[in-house]
Design a protein around this motif. Structure first.
Motif: not given
Length: 240
Positions: A194-196, A198, A200-201, A204, A223, A225
Motif C-alpha cells: 500500500r502506497f502511503r 514518497d 515508498d516509490n 520500489v 492504494q 499494488k
C-alpha cells in the motif's frame, strides 16, 4: 481525450472497483464481541478466525494481506502451491501464511519476537487438521543474522511472500537485504504494497533494480499494488 482512451480508463476503473469490493467482502467482524478482538475471513474454502490487536501494526490484518490471499486463491493454475516451500516475511497475524498452508504448501511464517505468540496461536488455530503441512513460526528480524538463521545452502524457497511490509522506513535497506538473501534464481516473490509516502516509490525503484518485477494487480481504490518478481540474471543497479 479520445473515446477509446476514455473507454479503457472506465474499464480499468470498473475492474479495480469490482476486484477491490470482492476482496473486502472476504472479511467480516463477528456480531458478538469478547475481550479478545478477532475477525473472520473466507479463503481457500475455509472460515479463518484471526485474533488481532489495534495497538501494534504487526498484529492487525491490513487490506494488503487480503489482496495477496485473494490472488493466491485465484491463481492456483499459475501458482500451484502444493508441496512448495514458502516463507512469509512480516507475517503479522498469519493470514497469508494460513492461506498458503491451506493451499498445500510448506510454510515458514516469520516476524519479530514480540509477535510470534499471537502468530503461532492464529496459525495453529486455523491450520491444525486442515493443512497438508503444519506451518512453522520462526523469528526473523530483517537483515539480522540471515545466513545463520536461513543459510542459503539449506535449500531453496519456491516463494517469498510479503504483505504491507514497507511501513518502517528506517529499516527498508534491511528489508531489501532480506529479500535478496532469501531469493534464489528460481524463487518467486509475491508482494503486496500500500502506497502511503514518497519514500515508498524510492523503495520500489531499488527493488526493481534487483528483481524483474511485474504488476499483477493495480487497485487505486485501495492504494495497493501486487507485484510478482524474480531475481535478475544480471543486475545493472547498485545493490545494498
Amino acid at each position: 481525450m479520445s473515446n477509446s482512451v476514455k473507454t479503457s480508463i472506465n474499464k480499468e476503473k470498473a475492474e479495480d472497483e469490482d476486484i477491490s469490493s470482492e476482496i473486502m467482502k472476504r472479511r467480516w467482524v463477528p456480531n458478538i464481541f469478547k475481550s479478545t478482538s478477532w475477525e473472520c475471513f473466507q479463503f481457500a474454502g475455509h472460515e479463518i478466525k484471526i485474533t488481532e490487536t489495534t495497538d501494534c501494526y504487526g498484529a492487525y490484518v491490513w487490506p494488503s494481506a487480503l489482496v495477496l490471499c485473494y490472488y493466491l486463491e485465484h491463481s492456483q493454475n499459475e501458482n500451484n502451491l502444493i508441496d512448495k516451500n514458502v516463507i512469509e516475511i512480516g507475517a503479522g497475524t498469519g493470514l497469508v501464511s494460513i492461506v498458503a498452508g491451506l493451499l498445500g504448501s510448506h510454510v515458514i511464517a516469520t516476524d519479530l519476537p514480540h509477535l510470534l505468540g499471537n502468530l503461532q496461536f492464529n496459525i495453529s488455530r486455523n491450520t491444525k487438521m486442515r493443512s497438508k503441512y503444519q506451518p512453522e513460526v520462526r523469528e526473523l528480524s530483517w537483515g539480522v543474522d540471515l545466513e545463520n538463521k536461513f543459510p542459503r545452502s539449506a535449500g531453496q524457497f519456491d516463494y517469498i511472500m510479503a504483505a504491507d511490509v514497507v511501513y518502517s522506513h528506517p529499516y527498508l535497506d534491511e528489508l531489501l537485504m532480506t529479500f535478496d538473501h532469501l531469493c534464489q534464481d528460481n524463487t518467486i516473490i509475491l508482494w503486496t504494497m500500500r502506497f502511503r509516502l514518497d519514500e515508498d516509490n524510492d523503495f520500489v525503484e531499488k527493488f526493481q533494480c534487483m528483481f524483474d518485477t511485474e504488476v499483477i494487480y493495480d487497485l487505486p481504490s485501495l492504494q495497493i499494488k501486487l507485484y510478482k518478481a524474480k531475481r535478475k540474471v544480471l543486475q545493472t543497479c547498485k545493490t545494498i
